[in-house]
Design an enzyme around this catalytic site. Structure first.
Site, PDB file in Angstrom:
ATOM      1  N   CYS A 526      65.800  60.984 -29.825  1.00  0.00           N
ATOM      2  CA  CYS A 526      64.745  60.275 -29.241  1.00  0.00           C
ATOM      3  C   CYS A 526      63.743  61.136 -28.389  1.00  0.00           C
ATOM      4  CB  CYS A 526      65.153  59.016 -28.295  1.00  0.00           C
ATOM      5  SG  CYS A 526      63.992  58.636 -27.323  1.00  0.00           S
ATOM      6  N   CYS A 529      63.334  60.276 -24.780  1.00  0.00           N
ATOM      7  CA  CYS A 529      64.773  60.734 -24.083  1.00  0.00           C
ATOM      8  C   CYS A 529      64.733  62.151 -23.732  1.00  0.00           C
ATOM      9  CB  CYS A 529      65.785  60.180 -24.885  1.00  0.00           C
ATOM     10  SG  CYS A 529      65.747  58.540 -25.566  1.00  0.00           S
ATOM     11  N   CYS A 633      61.162  39.424 -19.020  1.00  0.00           N
ATOM     12  CA  CYS A 633      59.627  39.556 -19.354  1.00  0.00           C
ATOM     13  C   CYS A 633      58.902  40.908 -19.453  1.00  0.00           C
ATOM     14  CB  CYS A 633      58.972  38.548 -18.557  1.00  0.00           C
ATOM     15  SG  CYS A 633      57.171  38.926 -18.168  1.00  0.00           S
ATOM     16  N   CYS A 636      56.597  41.607 -17.053  1.00  0.00           N
ATOM     17  CA  CYS A 636      56.965  41.641 -15.706  1.00  0.00           C
ATOM     18  C   CYS A 636      57.678  43.106 -15.323  1.00  0.00           C
ATOM     19  CB  CYS A 636      57.956  40.706 -15.477  1.00  0.00           C
ATOM     20  SG  CYS A 636      57.223  39.082 -15.542  1.00  0.00           S
TER      21      CYS A 636
END
Length: 846
Positions: A526, A529, A633, A636
């Site tokens: 990744c 990452c 969420c 959020c």
């Protein structure tokens, strides 16, 4: 249930014979990932007079009404499914694609699907889809949001509104330097890592594809890149694609050629090949010493590479000055490069049996396996010569079982860099040989897994790998075996407490330990990452009260799934057995700030009981901010670090809180938030919970700060032309700080006004005698013209000083602490009100 199953159901329902009267069909669909449902919603066949409201279709027919209620419930969200079926698939790339691979894939797809060349009816929609995919995946932050939450997590990041360039642009202009191996195309995702945080010297071309001078420079830039390859690194930034990055670097015209790290020095000279190469050579301070004594080869610091030449000999093949400089650059920090003129120093050449036209390697006397000087094979190519010289550097040590155990026993004292692989191939690798000099104070060794299989098994190594063994454990290196990268990793890791973790570390001491533990769950393939890891190491040095570790989810997949890790990187701070997921940027400062917020929270965590105390029973002089959120969420999670920063900024003015609506669902439903997150202000002047204002603006820090501070009372006064003259210019009993502003069209003015008010309250609380005024230059142009105001917002301080009696002293900052310090340091007439004396007992009796 898959997307195609959902599609068949709705297609079948749309073709049903119309039922007489009114029917209501309800069904529930459960899926394991959000993306199939998302894709299905786009492909539902159109119904006449149908609308989609809040996820519910309502449709009406002319003669017979059929109402269909479709309730789609997505459970067990798995972000990887989104990635595989969405943007990555649209571009035909893997999840580990780097920036260059993403650009090349997009260019290929753009040329194929561009509406200028593709006559298919849905060509426009296809092109917008791949354009949006490129827009998201090229940006580290958006890519991480997408991997974590799918397209639903990108709601606040709109696309380009259906606009795109011509087919010719993508054919001729897009990815201008992607096919040039000597030129690195940089972007916002890797600029900081490769340039800003690196000690390498870079010469970078900031260009725009639509700029004719940029295209005229391109052939020359390619030649320059080949000429200085190995001396400095050459890069290019597409400012149309990475406009924000170019603005951050102060780029205002194209092409702009900038040398780093020379404080971003701009090149303003002739743009010919020779002039550009000469400019670089002068800035990198490379010199080739002309040797006159035999003491050079006695050096114990670095070996020597000496080119021997008799220039007066017509048959001598001498290296050019440019080639010698290139050699010096390529071998920097590895060996000294010198020039020996046999016409001038024949005795020295005879002493070392040096023949004109040859290049000789002199090893360090301190090398254990030091040999006599070695004459290299004849060559005039700098890269060939440097490769041959590096191959003569000492080989790394190959560990036996006994020597490896000896190293492990003394690891508390000194770290060791270990390279796994075939002993013969690793030892002969020139990049590995360089480490003997780049890591002169650190042992470097090789473990052959065919010989020491148990060691490789202990560290979960199945092929070539590199790790640093240190007192706190070990840390793996992920990346290509480039000497500079390996050396930088070894030194960073040796100074950091980050260590690799495995199942044996969970749940104790990591998840259920007494000491907070910050864990980065990642995958080596990744790209985000790998870019996070160096910043994670730096963060570990910035906060001693927290331990840091990493978990390779390719090796320890079961462990990652056990801790509900579904996207990479997922970074979690375990504190007192409670996990706190990090969602901020990939910088060490933000990581440390998050950890500090968890350990010493700036945001109050509410329950229904504490909500009543803080909000409902507050006094009329207090404003309270509350974030109604759900921990599952995506928006959020993205808001959380911004909300924490807001709490710190306004901590002296109002409490900032949050309440978990997944945990206190019924209570939140009573409060009536329309969605999550809902940021709500309960303003001063009221009590209870009935008076509030929900925030509707951008979820960035400046906008939220302006909104929060707007609820506080004014501490400044509005000035007009008359009061500006009478209160500010003609009355000198106190100094005045004046904000020259404009109307609502001036966004920076509106954002700065609450900061100005906050500063006014601070100085008032500290009893400073100073006035604060705001003058609207749209309404009072004459006064602003008299004050010589040419931009908004503008700050000036007036104190009766004859030099600034009518023009004022400008303050060129919008940061409250910097303004405060400027006022304290520069306003000589500033004074404080005396403290009120406490009433004595005698006075009370009187």
């Amino acid at each position: 249930m898959h997307a195609h199953d959902l599609f068949r159901i709705f297609k079948h329902l749309s073709q049903l014979s119309l039922m007489s009267g009114s029917e209501k069909i309800s069904f529930r669909i459960s899926t394991s990932a959000p993306s199939p449902a998302t894709g299905f919603l786009r492909r539902v066949p159109p119904f006449r007079h149908s609308v989609l409201l809040n996820g519910v279709w309502k449709m009406g027919m002319e003669s017979t009404s059929v109402r269909l209620l479709a309730i789609l419930t997505c459970l067990s969200v798995v972000p990887f499914v989104v990635a595989e079926l969405g943007f990555y698939e649209a571009l035909g790339i893997q999840k580990d694609a780097n920036a260059r691979e993403i650009r090349k894939a997009f260019k290929q797809a753009a040329l194929k699907y561009h509406p200028d060349k593709n006559d298919e009816p849905d060509a426009h929609a296809k092109f917008l889809r791949i354009s949006r995919a490129y827009e998201v995946l090229k940006d580290d932050d958006l890519r991480r949001k997408y991997d974590l939450h799918g397209e639903a997590g990108l709601n606040d990041n709109g696309g380009h509104g259906g606009q795109y360039q011509s087919w010719t642009y993508y054919k001729q202009d897009f990815g201008l330097y992607d096919d040039d191996i000597e030129i690195v195309t940089l972007s916002a995702s890797d600029f900081d890592l490769l340039v800003s945080s690196s000690n390498d010297t870079w010469f970078i071309n900031f260009y725009s594809p639509g700029c004719p001078p940029c295209h005229r420079l391109a052939p020359t830039w390619r030649e320059v890149a080949r000429d200085i390859d190995g001396i400095v690194r050459v890069g290019a930034v597409n400012c149309q694609d990475d406009n924000q990055l170019c603005r951050e670097q102060g780029i205002t015209s194209y092409p702009s050629l900038v040398l780093f790290p020379q404080q971003g020095e701009r090149y303003r000279g002739d743009r010919s090949r020779d002039a550009l190469v000469q400019y670089v050579m002068q800035r990198v301070h490379l010199t080739v010493p002309h040797l006159s004594t035999g003491e050079f080869f006695e050096s114990t610091t670095l070996p020597w590479l000496v080119h021997v030449c008799a220039p007066e000999n017509d048959d001598a093949d001498c290296l050019s000055d440019t080639t010698m400089l290139r050699l010096t650059g390529m071998l920097r920090n590895l060996m000294n490069v010198g020039y020996l003129n046999c016409d001038q120093h024949p005795a020295l050449c005879k002493q070392h049996q040096a023949v004109s036209g040859t290049t000789v390697y002199f090893p360090r006397k301190s090398d254990k396996a030091a040999t006599s000087p070695v004459e290299l094979s004849p060559s005039l190519d700098a890269r060939e010569i440097s490769g041959a010289a590096i191959s003569l550097l000492p080989r790394a040590r190959v560990f036996t079982e006994k020597s490896f155990q000896a190293v492990r026993s003394r690891i508390q004292a000194e770290p060791v860099l270990i390279l796994f692989g075939s002993a013969e191939s690793v030892a002969q690798d020139n990049e590995v040989r360089k480490l003997s000099l780049l890591l002169d104070d650190m042992e470097v060794g090789i473990v052959d897994c065919a010989v020491l299989g148990a060691v490789c098994s202990d560290y979960h190594v199945t092929d070539e790998a590199t790790l640093l063994l240190k007192a706190t454990g070990h840390e793996m290196f992920y990346g290509k075996r480039q000497a500079l990268d390996l050396a930088a990793f070894a030194r960073e890791s040796a100074q950091s407490s980050v260590r690799a973790l495995g199942p044996e570390d969970f749940p104790r001491p990591v998840a259920n330990g007494e000491t907070p533990f910050f864990v980065d769950f990642f995958a080596p393939w990744c790209p985000p990452c790998r870019r996070l890891l160096p910043q994670f190491r730096k963060a570990a040095q910035g906060i001693a009260s927290v331990k840091f570790g990493t978990v390779d989810c390719v090796v320890h997949g079961t462990l990652c799934r056990q801790y509900n890790v579904h996207s990479y990187p997922t970074t979690i701070l375990f504190n007192a057995s409670t996990p706190h997921q990090y969602s901020g940027g990939h910088s060490s400062g933000e990581i440390v700030e998050f950890a500090e917020d968890v350990l010493v929270p700036s945001v109050i965590d509410l329950s229904p009981e504490s909500f009543k105390l803080l909000v409902e029973k507050r006094d009329r002089k207090t404003t309270v901010l509350v974030d109604f959120y759900s921990p599952h969420c995506g928006p959020c999670i993205e808001l959380a670090p911004v909300w924490n920063k807001l709490a710190k900024l306004v901590k002296d003015d109002m409490p900032v809180a949050k309440i978990d609506c997944a945990k206190y669902r019924s209570f939140c439903q009573e409060q009536g938030p329309r969605g999550y997150p809902t940021m709500r202000a309960y303003p001063m002047g009221h009590t209870g919970k009935s008076h509030y204002q929900d925030y509707q603006g951008w979820r960035n820090l400046p906008s939220l700060r302006s909104w929060a501070l707007s609820f506080l009372p004014r501490s400044s006064e509005d000035l007009d032309s008359n009061t500006f003259t009478s209160h500010v210019l003609n009355r000198h009993y106190r100094p005045y700080l004046v904000l020259f502003s404009a109307g609502h069209w001036c966004g920076p003015c509106q954002q700065f006004l609450p900061v100005f008010e906050q500063l006014a309250r601070r100085m008032e609380d500290e009893r400073y005698i100073i006035g604060f005024g705001v003058l609207n230059c749209d309404q009072h142009r004459g006064a602003c013209g008299q004050a010589q105001i040419h931009q908004y917002p503008m700050l000036k301080v007036y104190e009766g000083d004859e030099r600034y009696a009518h023009t004022g002293l400008p303050i060129h900052s919008q940061h409250p602490d910097e303004i405060y310090n400027a006022v304290i340091q520069n306003v000589h007439s500033l004074r404080r009100k005396p403290k009120k004396a406490k009433s004595s007992q005698a006075k009370d009796e009187l």
